[in-house]
Design an enzyme around this catalytic site. Structure first.
Site: not given
Ligand code: ZN
Length: 376
Positions: A93, A267, A305, A307, A310, A336
């Site tokens: 930015d 963002d 999920c 990730c 998880c 996550h």
């Molecule tokens: Zn997750």
């Protein structure tokens, strides 16, 4: 790999678009969500972990980096990519937004802004020319024009005056940026919630000419309805063949609504910041893992999920490490949250490509309406 900055639109569905931004540092699939690496790090994450969530690009903050460790030091150490170990594209930015929010600590003139550091009170100066120099020293791939964002609420006259100053600064930013193949300069549309001012701003920017265009001055407390009201028309004032970036957005439903209205990039600090305070974003809405109902729950945060958080850890464990204030708590929940955001973006991109965005959005809202916890 390409040595130029370019944008190719590959499909549209209603007002929504999907495509690819190509840069010498890699491709950015759009619509894209950019995690925020404020001070040269996405807090609680290693760069390779951020990449593993599916992020193609990070955002860095000029204001924070110019104060500490300074742009000159980053440049001497090989630039921001090398310094923070992120070899893919970086957008910085302009510093304008943070400086404007210093309120009492700044002095604004036609030339630029003088302000005092929030860290040690030292005096600094930012102008379109200095902002372009700092972003060049950092080695940013996508550079933002220096603009002023008026604090809301503001009168329409004040918004107009501010917007016209930003347009003069946009021209000075373009001149100072110079000719830098492979790097892009984005102009920033202002004009608050007034359609005529948004149109005037877009005309001024497109007359100057930028590689991409941001929609600024939203997500500053006006509320989702007012923001979507502007997004119903503002993207249409911008050239179709250039990326459109909505700055500082947002919650998952803000993102979905913005993408439906033709936004290509966003963002927000939200997924990383809320990950450090125990707030998780899931398909079924927001979860406060510190809540006592998770204490004995062996299930993952989100069964769907993939990730590492998880796949490996229970709600009970996450609850425990947050209550015990262990560092891994911030790491797991940030991971996550960023994974969920990138999954959402991938889902949006695929749905637009396949012409089934409406069904995807309907399912997104339906799952959230069902709520978080199902009976064990
Ligand atoms: Zn997750």
């Amino acid at each position: 790999m390409t040595q130029r900055f370019s944008f190719e639109l590959t499909a549209t569905d209603g007002g929504a678009r999907t495509g690819v931004i190509s840069t010498p540092r890699g491709e950015i699939r759009t619509p894209a969500f950019m995690p925020v690496g404020t001070a040269g790090t996405v807090k609680a994450m290693l760069p390779e972990s951020v990449r593993a969530t599916g992020a193609d690009i990070l955002l860095g903050n000029t204001y924070h980096l110019m104060l500490r460790p300074t742009a000159e030091r980053v440049a001497r150490l090989g630039g921001l990519h090398r310094f923070m170990n992120w070899e893919r594209p970086i957008l910085t930015d302009s510093g304008g937004f943070q400086v404007m929010s210093l309120a009492d600590l700044r002095k604004l003139t036609e030339e630029g802004v003088t302000f005092r550091s929030h860290i040690d009170g030292s005096k600094h100066h930012l102008s379109p020319e200095r902002s372009m120099e700092i972003q060049r020293l950092l080695g940013s791939d996508i550079v933002m024009a220096f603009d002023e964002c008026p604090a809301l609420p503001a009168s329409e006259a004040a918004v107009a005056t501010s917007m016209r100053l930003s347009m003069r600064w946009a021209e000075r930013s373009r001149d100072a940026f110079g000719d830098r193949p492979g790097h892009a300069l984005f102009g920033i549309m202002q004009g608050g919630v007034t359609r005529e001012l948004r149109e005037e701003s877009a005309e001024a920017l497109t007359a100057i000419g930028f590689e991409g265009y941001a929609i600024g001055g939203l997500a500053v407390g006006e509320g989702q309805e007012a923001m979507f009201g502007v997004l119903d028309y503002a993207p249409g004032f911008l050239p179709e063949d250039r990326p459109r970036y909505l700055m500082g957005v947002g919650k998952p439903d803000d993102i979905v609504g913005a993408v439906e209205r033709g936004v290509d990039m966003m963002d927000c600090v939200l997924p990383s910041r809320s990950g450090r305070t125990g707030q998780a974003w899931t398909r079924r809405g927001q979860v406060n893992i510190k809540n006592a109902r998770h204490m004995d729950d062996p299930r993952p945060l989100d069964e769907a999920c993939t990730c590492p958080c998880c796949r490996t850890y229970s709600r009970a464990y996450l609850h425990h490490v947050f209550r015990a204030q262990e560092i891994i708590a911030s790491m797991l929940l940030t991971w996550h949250n960023l994974h969920y955001y990138q999954d959402l973006m991938q889902g949006l991109r695929a749905a637009i490509s396949d012409g089934r965005l409406a069904a995807f959005v309907a399912q997104f809202h339906a799952q959230r309406a069902e709520g978080d916890i199902e009976p064990l």
